[in-house]
Structure formats: structure tokens, C-alpha cells
Design a protein around this motif. Structure first.
Motif, PDB file in Angstrom:
ATOM      1  N   THR A  15      31.772  37.323  35.145  1.00  0.00           N
ATOM      2  CA  THR A  15      31.807  37.866  36.190  1.00  0.00           C
ATOM      3  C   THR A  15      33.165  38.429  37.105  1.00  0.00           C
ATOM      4  OG1 THR A  15      31.476  36.058  37.780  1.00  0.00           O
ATOM      5  CG2 THR A  15      29.508  37.133  36.757  1.00  0.00           C
ATOM      6  N   TYR A  16      33.732  38.805  38.915  1.00  0.00           N
ATOM      7  CA  TYR A  16      34.489  39.249  38.661  1.00  0.00           C
ATOM      8  C   TYR A  16      35.453  37.801  39.205  1.00  0.00           C
ATOM      9  CZ  TYR A  16      31.585  43.044  39.898  1.00  0.00           C
ATOM     10  OH  TYR A  16      31.346  44.700  40.394  1.00  0.00           O
TER      11      TYR A  16
ATOM     12  N   PRO B  47      34.106  42.280  33.399  1.00  0.00           N
ATOM     13  CA  PRO B  47      34.350  42.174  34.279  1.00  0.00           C
ATOM     14  C   PRO B  47      34.706  43.812  34.674  1.00  0.00           C
ATOM     15  CG  PRO B  47      35.515  40.972  34.206  1.00  0.00           C
ATOM     16  CD  PRO B  47      35.257  41.150  33.367  1.00  0.00           C
ATOM     17  N   THR B  48      35.267  44.528  33.686  1.00  0.00           N
ATOM     18  CA  THR B  48      36.043  45.882  34.147  1.00  0.00           C
ATOM     19  C   THR B  48      34.947  46.983  34.316  1.00  0.00           C
ATOM     20  OG1 THR B  48      36.068  45.547  31.472  1.00  0.00           O
ATOM     21  CG2 THR B  48      38.624  46.188  33.595  1.00  0.00           C
TER      22      THR B  48
ATOM     23  N   ALA C  41      31.963  45.932  37.756  1.00  0.00           N
ATOM     24  CA  ALA C  41      33.264  46.546  38.822  1.00  0.00           C
ATOM     25  C   ALA C  41      32.329  48.789  38.922  1.00  0.00           C
ATOM     26  CB  ALA C  41      34.816  46.448  38.873  1.00  0.00           C
TER      27      ALA C  41
ATOM     28  N   GLU D   3      40.646  34.660  34.083  1.00  0.00           N
ATOM     29  CA  GLU D   3      40.631  34.462  32.397  1.00  0.00           C
ATOM     30  C   GLU D   3      41.393  34.175  31.691  1.00  0.00           C
ATOM     31  OE1 GLU D   3      41.538  36.000  35.679  1.00  0.00           O
ATOM     32  OE2 GLU D   3      43.518  35.951  35.923  1.00  0.00           O
TER      33      GLU D   3
ATOM     34  N   THR E 253      35.985  35.850  36.948  1.00  0.00           N
ATOM     35  CA  THR E 253      35.967  35.019  35.619  1.00  0.00           C
ATOM     36  C   THR E 253      36.815  34.034  35.496  1.00  0.00           C
ATOM     37  OG1 THR E 253      35.224  35.357  33.112  1.00  0.00           O
ATOM     38  CG2 THR E 253      36.587  36.505  34.755  1.00  0.00           C
TER      39      THR E 253
ATOM     40  N   LYS F 248      43.293  41.626  36.703  1.00  0.00           N
ATOM     41  CA  LYS F 248      42.949  40.513  36.139  1.00  0.00           C
ATOM     42  C   LYS F 248      43.227  40.284  34.245  1.00  0.00           C
ATOM     43  CE  LYS F 248      39.026  37.512  37.446  1.00  0.00           C
ATOM     44  NZ  LYS F 248      39.443  36.422  37.684  1.00  0.00           N
TER      45      LYS F 248
ATOM     46  N   SER G  99      37.872  44.889  26.404  1.00  0.00           N
ATOM     47  CA  SER G  99      37.460  45.038  27.521  1.00  0.00           C
ATOM     48  C   SER G  99      36.771  45.814  28.232  1.00  0.00           C
ATOM     49  CB  SER G  99      38.947  45.864  28.029  1.00  0.00           C
ATOM     50  OG  SER G  99      38.604  45.568  29.710  1.00  0.00           O
TER      51      SER G  99
ATOM     52  N   GLN H 293      41.281  45.705  40.416  1.00  0.00           N
ATOM     53  CA  GLN H 293      41.602  44.220  40.908  1.00  0.00           C
ATOM     54  C   GLN H 293      40.799  43.702  39.375  1.00  0.00           C
ATOM     55  OE1 GLN H 293      40.302  42.465  44.091  1.00  0.00           O
ATOM     56  NE2 GLN H 293      40.592  44.094  44.826  1.00  0.00           N
ATOM     57  N   MET H 294      39.899  43.456  38.470  1.00  0.00           N
ATOM     58  CA  MET H 294      39.707  43.447  37.556  1.00  0.00           C
ATOM     59  C   MET H 294      40.542  43.191  35.811  1.00  0.00           C
ATOM     60  SD  MET H 294      37.375  41.643  38.123  1.00  0.00           S
ATOM     61  CE  MET H 294      37.848  41.364  39.671  1.00  0.00           C
TER      62      MET H 294
ATOM     63  N   LYS I 152      37.766  47.809  40.643  1.00  0.00           N
ATOM     64  CA  LYS I 152      37.861  47.718  38.743  1.00  0.00           C
ATOM     65  C   LYS I 152      39.747  47.740  38.625  1.00  0.00           C
ATOM     66  CE  LYS I 152      36.262  50.749  35.176  1.00  0.00           C
ATOM     67  NZ  LYS I 152      36.089  51.999  34.154  1.00  0.00           N
TER      68      LYS I 152
END
Ligand code: ZN
Ligand code: ZN
Length: 416
Positions: A278-279, A306-307, A310, A283, A281, A325, A8, A321-322, A319
Motif C-alpha cells: 500500500t502507500y 503502490p504505483t 495511485a 520500501e 509500504t 519511494k 513497479s 510520490q510512490m 503516483k
């Protein structure tokens, strides 16, 4: 025995006031990451070395088992492989941007490094640039390939080239386009710098008169009238993983750089539908693609981007939220594998990207692994802080692949 290796990007972070003094990993709800920590073993890892902020390219090389101090030969060739350009040993590849330039007395001033980001004419413009033939070196050919938005790759092929040349991209708007300079005393670097400079000038001359750019100006868009070049690189001379360990290995990633590093070390490339890096994505699609290809592989590497995005955007809530995900993705992966008998799961980051700094820093990243026979430790949650006390201790990035390969029974006894 098979392994999933999940990276990640930029997941490591620092305590953040906006999160009540917790790191984004501590603040996020991560039942699946915590489950792996609980049944498995944790630790922290300096992907390059303590205190060294890693680039994503060097960090991934290290995680794949190649000491970047020995093997890193610039970023360009990875980008080229990642967008599907064939690169031969000795070819020099550079990352390029279509940019908006302004002719001035002191040189070409950079008005927009990305020519407004949207360059749908990129393929056609690249085609016209590729018709140009070099004057300074008749034995060298080049190909410019447009990839996405304003981005592309330039590959130089021919004898006597070097990646030790500086960028023409000054990386700042309002600055002038730089002259590429040799970074060592070799004639190869001098030759390559001359070629880069010739192309930089020639590309501007061709592009500024192109009717497609006139149309862009008529529409009120910034013209894509220049090409900025950076990050020269050649293919690293590595023994790829498939040969080194006798394994089949694949990568599930969307962004060019990671696909390129994976290809350079012998992985087959896959892209999950809806993986945008990107945000937004998808998963679950990434997890599905990885599970689909797992039967014909010993090792599947999954890159989750995306981590890091962010963190570069300085947004700790995003971050969190990612990371959630990512946790959902890991949950789907765990549902599809057998951690008791057949599969290993290894999860880490390539570097720390604190939301407060918005750039990579040198702290170690958290690491967890679980699977048949993996010793447990007292760690029951996954975070930078929890992992500090784990059974894997503090590793270097280059130590990780031997550990995974040992579990897969692909290593030899040292001595007898
Ligand atoms: Zn990274
Ligand atoms: Zn980053």
C-alpha cells in the motif's frame, strides 16, 4: 553474476495535465532510476503485445518468460499459492469474497460485495463452511481459506474439473448473484459449474444462520452471509525457471497474486517486514530483504505495488510520490550491489495504468537495465518518453527473461 528484477506495478502512464503535461515518471525526482538509465540501456516493452491491456497476472507470466497466450490458465491458482494454499495439478481455485446478500424473489441481491471489508470472523466462518460435503459430486473435495479482510480462496480437488467456468460474482452491487456457467462444451466445465453453484447456495444457507453473523448485525455491521466466487484457474503447466535455466530464484512481494505467479514459475517466496503493498509500504525494508537473500540466488524478483494503486485511485501527485519511494528503494539496492563487476539491475512495469483512465491500457512500459558489459545508449533519464529512444528498442515481455539469462550466462548458443 546475479540479477535483480524490479517490477513497479502499473508504473507506465500518459502525459497528465495536472503535472504540466508530464507523465508521473517524468514529473518525479528519480536520481537513482536516472542513474541506471545513464550507465545502462533503456527501451520500451509491450508486456503482452501492442495495444493489449495486460492483467497483472498475464503480464508477470510474460515478464518471467512464459507467453501468456500459451500458458495462462486463469487467476485463481495464483491467488491460492500466494496465500499459502497447496494446489495440485488439476485442482481448480477461485478467488472468493465474503459478501452481504439479500434474499429476494429474483434471487440473491448483492448489498455489499465486501461485507464491509472487515471480516475478522473470516477464519471461523470458513471453518464452518468446510464442514459441508458436496452432493452433486461425491469425488470432489473443497477447501475455503480466508486470507485478509473480506477475501479468500476456494480450492476444488478431484477428477474431471475445469477452470472454464464463469463467476458467480456479478462485480456490481444491487445485481443478483450469478449462476456459474460452463464456458466451453466440456463435461468437466459442466461438472465444475454445478459444484460452484451448489456451494454458492449452500454457503449462503450456512452463513445466514450463523450466530457470528447475528452478532455482526447486532453491532450494526453488514452480515458476511454469502460467498462470491470469481477468477477460476488451474496451475499453468510450465517448466519452472529454476529447471529451465538451472538457476535459484526468489521473489520479494507482499500481495498474493504476485507471490502466486512467482511460486508457479519456481521462485522461493519472501516478504519484507513492513511491505504492505500500500502507500505506507516500507520500501527500504523491501530493499534490505532483497539484498539479504541475493547471495544465495541468481535472480531476485521484487514487486513494488503502490504505483498501480495511485493510478487506480486517479491521483497523479500520489503516483509521483510512490515513484519517488520506488526511487529510494532502488537507491538502497544500488548501494548494496556491484554493478561494475557482479550484479545486474533490471527495472520495468507490468503495464501502463494512466491516472486519467484509472485502469490498465495497452501502451508499452519503460524498461532499463545496467550491469557488467551492458551497452550504454544515449538515454540519461528514466521515463516512458526518454526510453523510447533507447538501445533495447521495443520488446515483448517474453523477450526479457532470455536477455537477463544471457547476461547471467545461463542460455545456450542456438546452432553451433
Ligand atoms: Zn499490475
Ligand atoms: Zn492494476
Amino acid at each position: 553474476m546475479k540479477a535483480l528484477l524490479i517490477v513497479s506495478d502499473g508504473m507506465g502512464d500518459r502525459p497528465n495535465k495536472k503535472l504540466g503535461g508530464k507523465t508521473p515518471l517524468q514529473a518525479a525526482k528519480t536520481p537513482n532510476l536516472d542513474y541506471v538509465a545513464k550507465i545502462g540501456c533503456c527501451g520500451i516493452m509491450d508486456t503482452i503485445a501492442p495495444g493489449i491491456p495486460p492483467g497483472s497476472d498475464t503480464a508477470h507470466l510474460a515478464i518471467f518468460g512464459y507467453d501468456p497466450h500459451e500458458y495462462y490458465t486463469g487467476r485463481g491458482a495464483f491467488e491460492a499459492l500466494g496465500v499459502g494454499i497447496h494446489v495440485n495439478p488439476g485442482d481448480v481455485a477461485l478467488r472468493v469474497n465474503f459478501a452481504t446478500l439479500q434474499e429476494e424473489e429474483k434471487g440473491l441481491r448483492i448489498v455489499d460485495r465486501r461485507a464491509g471489508r472487515k471480516v475478522p470472523e473470516g477464519d471461523k466462518l470458513a471453518e464452518k463452511l468446510n464442514e459441508y460435503s458436496l452432493k452433486t459430486a461425491k469425488d470432489v473435495e473443497f477447501t475455503l481459506k480466508h486470507s485478509v479482510e473480506h477475501r479468500g480462496v476456494l480450492v476444488l480437488s478431484g477428477p474431471g474439473l475445469s477452470y472454464k467456468v464463469s463467476d458467480t460474482d456479478s462485480h456490481e452491487i444491487q445485481e443478483t448473484v450469478q449462476e456459474s456457467k460452463p464456458l466451453d462444451g466440456s463435461k468437466e466445465a459442466l461438472k465444475t459449474a454445478k459444484i460452484v453453484n451448489e456451494l454458492s447456495t449452500a454457503f449462503h444457507k450456512i452463513l445466514k444462520n450463523d450466530p457470528l453473523n447475528q452478532e455482526r448485525i447486532n453491532r450494526g455491521e453488514p452480515p458476511a452471509n454469502g460467498v462470491l466466487m470469481r477468477g477460476a484457474g488451474i496451475l499453468p503447466k510450465v517448466i519452472p525457471l529454476n529447471e529451465k535455466y538451472g538457476i535459484s530464484c526468489s521473489c520479494v512481494a507482499a500481495a498474493a497474486l504476485y507471490r502466486g505467479v512467482a511460486a508457479a514459475v519456481g521462485m522461493k517466496l519472501y516478504k519484507a517486514p513492513g511491505d504492505t503493498a500500500t502507500y505506507e509500504t516500507n520500501e527500504e525494508s523491501i530493499a534490505k530483504t532483497a539484498l539479504d537473500i541475493l547471495p544465495e540466488n541468481d535472480l531476485v524478483f521484487i514487486h513494488f505495488k503502490p504505483t498501480d494503486n495511485a493510478a487506480h485511485d486517479g491521483n497523479p501527485e500520489l503516483k509521483v510520490q510512490m515513484i519517488e519511494k520506488l526511487d529510494n528503494m532502488v537507491g538502497k539496492l544500488i548501494e548494496g550491489i556491484d554493478l561494475e563487476n557482479e550484479h545486474y539491475i533490471v527495472l520495468t512495469a507490468d503495464h501502463t495504468t494512466p491516472c486519467t483512465i484509472r485502469d490498465h491500457t495497452g501502451e508499452p512500459v519503460p524498461l532499463e537495465m545496467a550491469g557488467p558489459g551492458v551497452r550504454t545508449d544515449q538515454t540519461t533519464a528514466f521515463s516512458e518518453i526518454d526510453c523510447q529512444g533507447g538501445g533495447l528498442g521495443r520488446l515483448r515481455g517474453k523477450d526479457l527473461m532470455p536477455i537477463i539469462m544471457d547476461y547471467l550466462r545461463k542460455t545456450r548458443i542456438f546452432g553451433s
